[in-house]
Design a protein around this motif. Structure first.
Motif, short mmCIF file in Angstrom:
data_model
loop_
_atom_site.label_atom_id
_atom_site.label_comp_id
_atom_site.label_asym_id
_atom_site.label_seq_id
_atom_site.Cartn_x
_atom_site.Cartn_y
_atom_site.Cartn_z
N GLN A 76 0.84 -1.20 0.00
CA GLN A 76 0.00 0.00 0.00
C GLN A 76 0.88 1.25 0.00
O GLN A 76 2.07 1.18 0.31
N PRO A 77 0.30 2.42 -0.33
CA PRO A 77 1.08 3.66 -0.19
C PRO A 77 1.57 3.84 1.25
O PRO A 77 0.97 3.30 2.18
N THR A 78 2.63 4.58 1.40
CA THR A 78 3.23 4.74 2.73
C THR A 78 2.29 5.44 3.70
O THR A 78 1.47 6.27 3.30
N SER A 79 2.44 5.09 4.95
CA SER A 79 1.62 5.70 6.00
C SER A 79 2.16 7.08 6.38
O SER A 79 1.46 7.87 6.99
N ILE A 80 3.39 7.37 6.01
CA ILE A 80 4.01 8.65 6.34
C ILE A 80 3.71 9.66 5.23
O ILE A 80 3.77 9.34 4.05
N ASP A 81 3.38 10.89 5.62
CA ASP A 81 3.16 11.96 4.66
C ASP A 81 4.48 12.71 4.49
O ASP A 81 4.90 13.44 5.38
N TYR A 82 5.14 12.49 3.36
CA TYR A 82 6.48 13.05 3.17
C TYR A 82 6.49 14.57 3.16
O TYR A 82 7.50 15.19 3.47
N LYS A 83 5.37 15.21 2.83
CA LYS A 83 5.33 16.67 2.78
C LYS A 83 5.34 17.30 4.18
O LYS A 83 5.87 18.39 4.37
N LYS A 84 4.75 16.61 5.15
CA LYS A 84 4.62 17.16 6.50
C LYS A 84 5.52 16.47 7.52
O LYS A 84 5.53 16.88 8.68
N ALA A 85 6.26 15.47 7.12
CA ALA A 85 7.08 14.70 8.06
C ALA A 85 8.28 15.51 8.55
O ALA A 85 8.88 16.27 7.78
N SER A 86 8.60 15.31 9.81
CA SER A 86 9.77 15.98 10.37
C SER A 86 11.04 15.21 9.96
O SER A 86 10.96 14.10 9.45
N LYS A 87 12.19 15.84 10.23
CA LYS A 87 13.46 15.18 9.92
C LYS A 87 13.57 13.84 10.64
O LYS A 87 14.02 12.86 10.06
N GLN A 88 13.13 13.80 11.88
CA GLN A 88 13.22 12.58 12.67
C GLN A 88 12.30 11.49 12.12
O GLN A 88 12.68 10.32 12.05
N GLU A 89 11.09 11.86 11.72
CA GLU A 89 10.16 10.88 11.14
C GLU A 89 10.71 10.29 9.85
O GLU A 89 10.60 9.09 9.61
N LEU A 90 11.32 11.15 9.01
CA LEU A 90 11.93 10.66 7.77
C LEU A 90 13.09 9.72 8.06
O LEU A 90 13.23 8.67 7.43
N ALA A 91 13.92 10.09 9.05
CA ALA A 91 15.07 9.24 9.41
C ALA A 91 14.59 7.91 9.97
O ALA A 91 15.15 6.85 9.65
N ASP A 92 13.55 7.92 10.80
CA ASP A 92 13.02 6.68 11.37
C ASP A 92 12.44 5.79 10.28
O ASP A 92 12.63 4.57 10.29
N PHE A 93 11.72 6.40 9.33
CA PHE A 93 11.15 5.63 8.21
C PHE A 93 12.27 4.98 7.41
O PHE A 93 12.21 3.78 7.10
#
Length: 144
Positions: A76-93
């Motif tokens: 499925q498409p990712t659960s994270i919204d890349y436009k609104k994600a913080s640096k930490q959320e992107l790094a964790d993903f």
């Protein structure tokens, strides 16, 4: 993935190669609209099969990373919204998909582009990014 998926510099989205003409490529958008357009010799066209991401060891092909995301997200498409994600959320993903990625050379914009491209492909109907025969052959080579 039998189709050749392309990224064209300066144009949004991803494209599927339809045919080759004299000095140009005929491409079709990956998505619902399936709009066809020419990509000329001046356009910088990159095949996603040729793209890789930095890791602490060797570079990892982008298609293998897409397959890891698909396995994590159940196709499925990712659960994270890349436009609104913080640096930490992107790094964790990114760490959950590719634990040994090079944190110095892979930037937040690279992770956002990875997520954006993955979502475009999944919404376009792509769910298998690595052929089973290729994955089996690579596993056999590593085992030797």
């Amino acid at each position: 993935m039998q189709d050749t998926i392309l990224a064209i510099s300066g144009k949004p989205g991803l494209y599927r190669l339809i045919s080759q003409g004299r000095g140009m490529l005929i491409v079709e958008t990956v998505g619902a609209d399936k709009k066809r357009l020419p990509a000329g010799a001046r356009d910088r066209v990159t095949s996603l099969n040729d793209v890789s991401m930095y890791t602490n060891e060797d570079d990892k092909p982008l298609m293998e990373i897409f397959q890891s995301i698909a396995d994590k997200e159940n196709g499925q498409p990712t659960s994270i919204d890349y436009k609104k994600a913080s640096k930490q959320e992107l790094a964790d993903f990114m760490a959950s998909v590719l634990p040994d990625y090079d944190r110095d050379r892979v930037h937040d914009s690279d992770i956002k582009k990875l997520i954006q491209w993955y979502n475009i492909l999944v919404n376009g109907g792509y769910t298998k990014f690595v052929d089973e025969s290729e994955a089996t052959a690579e596993t056999a080579e590593v085992a030797e």
